[in-house]
Design a protein around this motif. Structure first.
Motif, PDB file in Angstrom:
ATOM      1  N   GLN A  51      36.402  38.148   0.934  1.00 47.05           N
ATOM      2  CA  GLN A  51      37.750  37.598   0.780  1.00 47.05           C
ATOM      3  C   GLN A  51      37.732  36.092   0.556  1.00 47.05           C
ATOM      4  OE1 GLN A  51      39.562  38.944   4.427  1.00 47.05           O
ATOM      5  NE2 GLN A  51      38.938  37.179   5.644  1.00 47.05           N
ATOM      6  N   ALA A  52      36.695  35.435   1.063  1.00 50.42           N
ATOM      7  CA  ALA A  52      36.578  33.987   0.841  1.00 50.42           C
ATOM      8  C   ALA A  52      35.865  33.766  -0.491  1.00 50.42           C
ATOM      9  CB  ALA A  52      35.777  33.360   1.975  1.00 50.42           C
ATOM     10  N   LEU A  96      33.116  34.803   8.451  1.00 45.14           N
ATOM     11  CA  LEU A  96      32.415  33.525   8.368  1.00 45.14           C
ATOM     12  C   LEU A  96      31.923  33.276   6.945  1.00 45.14           C
ATOM     13  CD1 LEU A  96      31.129  31.165   9.991  1.00 45.14           C
ATOM     14  CD2 LEU A  96      29.066  32.587  10.161  1.00 45.14           C
ATOM     15  N   ASP A  99      26.099  33.576   3.896  1.00 43.40           N
ATOM     16  CA  ASP A  99      25.560  34.580   2.967  1.00 43.40           C
ATOM     17  C   ASP A  99      24.517  35.396   3.715  1.00 43.40           C
ATOM     18  OD1 ASP A  99      25.629  35.190  -0.150  1.00 43.40           O
ATOM     19  OD2 ASP A  99      23.599  35.511   0.557  1.00 43.40           O
ATOM     20  N   VAL A 117      23.978  34.067 -10.756  1.00 44.85           N
ATOM     21  CA  VAL A 117      22.945  35.103 -10.635  1.00 44.85           C
ATOM     22  C   VAL A 117      23.009  35.743  -9.243  1.00 44.85           C
ATOM     23  CG1 VAL A 117      20.469  35.636 -10.715  1.00 44.85           C
ATOM     24  CG2 VAL A 117      21.414  33.883 -12.240  1.00 44.85           C
ATOM     25  N   PHE A 164      28.344  38.047  10.539  1.00 39.26           N
ATOM     26  CA  PHE A 164      27.619  39.072   9.780  1.00 39.26           C
ATOM     27  C   PHE A 164      26.176  38.670   9.525  1.00 39.26           C
ATOM     28  CE2 PHE A 164      27.069  37.369   5.474  1.00 39.26           C
ATOM     29  CZ  PHE A 164      27.977  36.313   5.441  1.00 39.26           C
ATOM     30  N   PRO A 180      18.561  39.679  -7.899  1.00 37.72           N
ATOM     31  CA  PRO A 180      19.311  40.940  -7.845  1.00 37.72           C
ATOM     32  C   PRO A 180      18.668  41.994  -8.745  1.00 37.72           C
ATOM     33  CG  PRO A 180      20.816  39.090  -8.047  1.00 37.72           C
ATOM     34  CD  PRO A 180      19.428  38.537  -8.232  1.00 37.72           C
ATOM     35  N   SER A 229      24.240  46.495   1.956  1.00 36.27           N
ATOM     36  CA  SER A 229      24.991  46.868   0.759  1.00 36.27           C
ATOM     37  C   SER A 229      24.258  47.845  -0.148  1.00 36.27           C
ATOM     38  CB  SER A 229      25.335  45.610  -0.045  1.00 36.27           C
ATOM     39  OG  SER A 229      26.028  44.711   0.773  1.00 36.27           O
ATOM     40  N   HIS A 343      34.130  47.778  -1.581  1.00 35.87           N
ATOM     41  CA  HIS A 343      33.097  46.744  -1.712  1.00 35.87           C
ATOM     42  C   HIS A 343      33.846  45.427  -1.866  1.00 35.87           C
ATOM     43  CE1 HIS A 343      28.918  45.612  -3.618  1.00 35.87           C
ATOM     44  NE2 HIS A 343      29.098  45.082  -2.426  1.00 35.87           N
TER      45      HIS A 343
HETATM   46  O1  1CP Z   1      34.257  36.397   1.923  1.00 38.82           O
HETATM   47  C1  1CP Z   1      33.221  35.857   1.526  1.00 38.82           C
HETATM   48  O2  1CP Z   1      32.931  35.637   0.347  1.00 38.82           O
HETATM   49  C2  1CP Z   1      32.378  35.433   2.685  1.00 38.82           C
HETATM   50  C3  1CP Z   1      31.086  34.917   2.413  1.00 38.82           C
HETATM   51  C4  1CP Z   1      30.012  35.784   1.790  1.00 38.82           C
HETATM   52  C5  1CP Z   1      29.548  37.045   2.185  1.00 38.82           C
HETATM   53  C6  1CP Z   1      30.139  37.981   3.231  1.00 38.82           C
HETATM   54  C7  1CP Z   1      29.182  35.346   0.730  1.00 38.82           C
HETATM   55  C8  1CP Z   1      29.318  34.046   0.027  1.00 38.82           C
HETATM   56  N1  1CP Z   1      28.203  36.277   0.550  1.00 38.82           N
HETATM   57  C9  1CP Z   1      28.413  37.325   1.414  1.00 38.82           C
HETATM   58  C10 1CP Z   1      27.601  38.532   1.624  1.00 38.82           C
HETATM   59  C11 1CP Z   1      26.641  38.908   0.567  1.00 38.82           C
HETATM   60  N2  1CP Z   1      25.842  38.124  -0.223  1.00 38.82           N
HETATM   61  C12 1CP Z   1      26.311  40.258   0.286  1.00 38.82           C
HETATM   62  C13 1CP Z   1      26.909  41.428   1.014  1.00 38.82           C
HETATM   63  C14 1CP Z   1      28.215  41.798   0.421  1.00 38.82           C
HETATM   64  C15 1CP Z   1      28.147  42.473  -0.918  1.00 38.82           C
HETATM   65  O3  1CP Z   1      27.561  43.582  -0.953  1.00 38.82           O
HETATM   66  O4  1CP Z   1      28.652  41.902  -1.874  1.00 38.82           O
HETATM   67  C16 1CP Z   1      25.366  40.284  -0.728  1.00 38.82           C
HETATM   68  C17 1CP Z   1      24.715  41.490  -1.367  1.00 38.82           C
HETATM   69  C18 1CP Z   1      25.064  38.923  -1.041  1.00 38.82           C
HETATM   70  C19 1CP Z   1      24.093  38.431  -2.006  1.00 38.82           C
HETATM   71  C20 1CP Z   1      24.758  37.559  -3.008  1.00 38.82           C
HETATM   72  N3  1CP Z   1      25.118  36.258  -2.768  1.00 38.82           N
HETATM   73  C21 1CP Z   1      25.181  37.903  -4.306  1.00 38.82           C
HETATM   74  C22 1CP Z   1      25.066  39.295  -4.928  1.00 38.82           C
HETATM   75  C23 1CP Z   1      24.028  39.349  -5.996  1.00 38.82           C
HETATM   76  C24 1CP Z   1      23.706  40.759  -6.408  1.00 38.82           C
HETATM   77  O5  1CP Z   1      22.670  41.291  -5.953  1.00 38.82           O
HETATM   78  O6  1CP Z   1      24.508  41.359  -7.146  1.00 38.82           O
HETATM   79  C25 1CP Z   1      25.768  36.761  -4.869  1.00 38.82           C
HETATM   80  C26 1CP Z   1      26.336  36.599  -6.248  1.00 38.82           C
HETATM   81  C27 1CP Z   1      25.727  35.736  -3.879  1.00 38.82           C
HETATM   82  C28 1CP Z   1      26.287  34.370  -3.976  1.00 38.82           C
HETATM   83  C29 1CP Z   1      27.530  34.175  -3.186  1.00 38.82           C
HETATM   84  N4  1CP Z   1      27.599  34.357  -1.815  1.00 38.82           N
HETATM   85  C30 1CP Z   1      28.860  34.033  -1.383  1.00 38.82           C
HETATM   86  C31 1CP Z   1      29.642  33.616  -2.522  1.00 38.82           C
HETATM   87  C32 1CP Z   1      31.075  33.136  -2.481  1.00 38.82           C
HETATM   88  C33 1CP Z   1      28.797  33.739  -3.645  1.00 38.82           C
HETATM   89  C34 1CP Z   1      29.202  33.467  -5.081  1.00 38.82           C
HETATM   90  C35 1CP Z   1      28.533  32.327  -5.697  1.00 38.82           C
HETATM   91  C36 1CP Z   1      29.122  30.969  -5.543  1.00 38.82           C
HETATM   92  O7  1CP Z   1      30.310  30.711  -5.221  1.00 38.82           O
HETATM   93  O8  1CP Z   1      28.310  30.100  -5.861  1.00 38.82           O
END
Ligand code: 1CP
Length: 372
Positions: A51-52, A96, A99, A117, A164, A180, A229, A343
């Motif tokens: 959500q963030a 929170l 990541d 990425v 988390f 990924p 995930s 998701h």
């Molecule tokens: O609400 C929120 O966004 C809270 C913060 C949060 C959370 C809960 C972020 C910030 N990441 C996560 C969890 C997370 N990170 C998961 C579990 C949730 C899910 O299944 O989506 C996973 C798999 C990741 C790994 C990750 N981090 C990815 C996925 C890559 C893939 O394998 O497809 C990505 C793109 C990130 C970067 C990231 N983390 C968070 C944000 C806002 C971002 C986006 C990039 C940015 O703003 O620079």
């Protein structure tokens, strides 16, 4: 009524404890904590995974340049990003801003989050000598920024904060694949070719998750979610042999802390019973498995979280509204339901659509029978 962050704040006088948050809220148990225990609540609680960030203009305005790991290490900014969706949507919980790779980053593994990425490692985990790059984490030294962020949040929030960590398979997949992956070929081949090394790797990932989650709860998080995930990419026997013992270890270590535990993955229709076995009070369900099927597979022993298809949030309101009502009807008023997407929020989501979703769920959702 939508809960929202309280207006009286001031990071300076925070000591950071969940009892402070609780006393500010009064005696009533927050709806999301009641739902996690399968107890009736004043309304159906809602939050949105991811959500963030990502979809919010106010996030983009303050995120800053470079990797999000910079924003995560800046407590004022990370706290503000955590609060943004709670303020905008009136969600029943905050998550929170961090990541799933933060603990392994803090342990010095050499991982980054590359914009556009996701998590990437220049030197992926390939052999026994790489275990040395995953030293045990000491949150009081390695994650001081996490503590400072939560201290600010506990002073500002009047809804529970969800802490988390990543689940063992999902975190290990980034370490082994180095980025990924769609097919998880490298991680599955390491797992089956060298089970001993795999279990040692997962043991370290699990220990770091335990240290991180425990520190989050000590600081005031009132729920935790284990994000495994990508565990649904495994067939059930492999899940049981290679992953479940490590997730169960993480969840067992949290059992005495008194906070509800959520265990989540996508594509887990065939794993739901095992996931429920691993020890959480709440199991996340994606949109591929209808809630009544998930309830049957888990034998009613856990609360369910889900399961609106995040892509439906991009559809015209009439379509989205019907999908939200269907999820509520699928749940049939069962008290053990936390409404969520199946998701994370997609980056191209229009926040106004989520505002309408939450308004609808709060208005018509019931935890004591069919919706009104
Ligand atoms: O609400 C929120 O966004 C809270 C913060 C949060 C959370 C809960 C972020 C910030 N990441 C996560 C969890 C997370 N990170 C998961 C579990 C949730 C899910 O299944 O989506 C996973 C798999 C990741 C790994 C990750 N981090 C990815 C996925 C890559 C893939 O394998 O497809 C990505 C793109 C990130 C970067 C990231 N983390 C968070 C944000 C806002 C971002 C986006 C990039 C940015 O703003 O620079």
């Amino acid at each position: 009524m939508n809960p929202s962050p309280s207006a009286d704040h001031g990071a300076d006088d925070s000591t950071g404890s969940s009892s402070e948050t609780r006393s500010k809220r009064g005696a009533a148990q927050p709806a999301i904590l009641a739902a996690a225990k399968q107890e009736p609540a004043s309304h159906v609680p809602v939050w949105f995974m991811r959500q963030a960030g990502r979809s919010l203009p106010e996030y983009k305005a303050i995120r800053g340049e470079g990797t999000i790991l910079n924003a995560i290490q800046d407590p004022e900014r990370a706290a503000e990003i955590t609060l943004q969706p709670v303020r905008r949507y009136g969600t029943d919980a905050a998550i929170l801003f961090s990541d799933i790779v933060t603990p392994v980053f803090a342990a010095g593994f050499g991982i980054d989050i590359t914009p556009g990425v996701g998590p990437t490692c220049e030197q992926p985990f390939a052999s026994r000598s790489d275990l040395e790059r995953l030293r045990p984490l000491d949150p009081s030294v390695d994650l001081t920024y996490q503590r400072s962020t939560i201290d600010i949040l506990i002073n500002e929030l009047d809804v529970p904060l969800i802490g988390f960590a990543g689940g063992p398979f999902t975190v290990a997949s980034y370490l082994v694949e180095g980025r990924p992956s769609r097919d998880f070929a490298k991680v599955k081949s390491l797992m089956t070719a060298d089970p001993e090394l795999w279990h040692e790797l997962c043991d370290r990932v699990a220990d770091n998750a335990i240290a991180t989650l425990t520190a989050q709860v000590d600081a005031g998080a009132e729920m935790i979610q284990l994000f495994d995930s990508w565990a649904g990419s495994l067939r059930p026997e492999h899940y049981r042999e290679y992953v479940k013992p490590h997730s169960a270890k993480v969840l067992a270590a949290m059992a005495d802390l008194g906070v509800p535990r959520i265990h989540f993955g996508i594509n887990t229709g065939e794993l739901l019973n095992d996931i429920a076995d691993a020890g959480a009070e709440v199991v996340g369900v994606d949109w591929r498995t209808p809630l009544p099927v998930a309830r049957e597979r888990t034998g009613g022993r856990v609360a369910l979280q889900g399961n609106l298809d995040p892509a439906m949030v991009l559809a015209p309101w009439e379509v989205l509204e019907a999908e939200v009502l269907r999820v509520l009807d699928d749940n049939a008023g069962h008290p053990g339901h936390i409404f969520n997407l199946g998701h994370g929020v997609l980056p191209q989501t229009d926040p106004e659509q989520l505002e309408r979703v939450i308004e609808l769920v709060h208005r018509v959702g019931r935890t004591d029978g069919p919706r009104s």
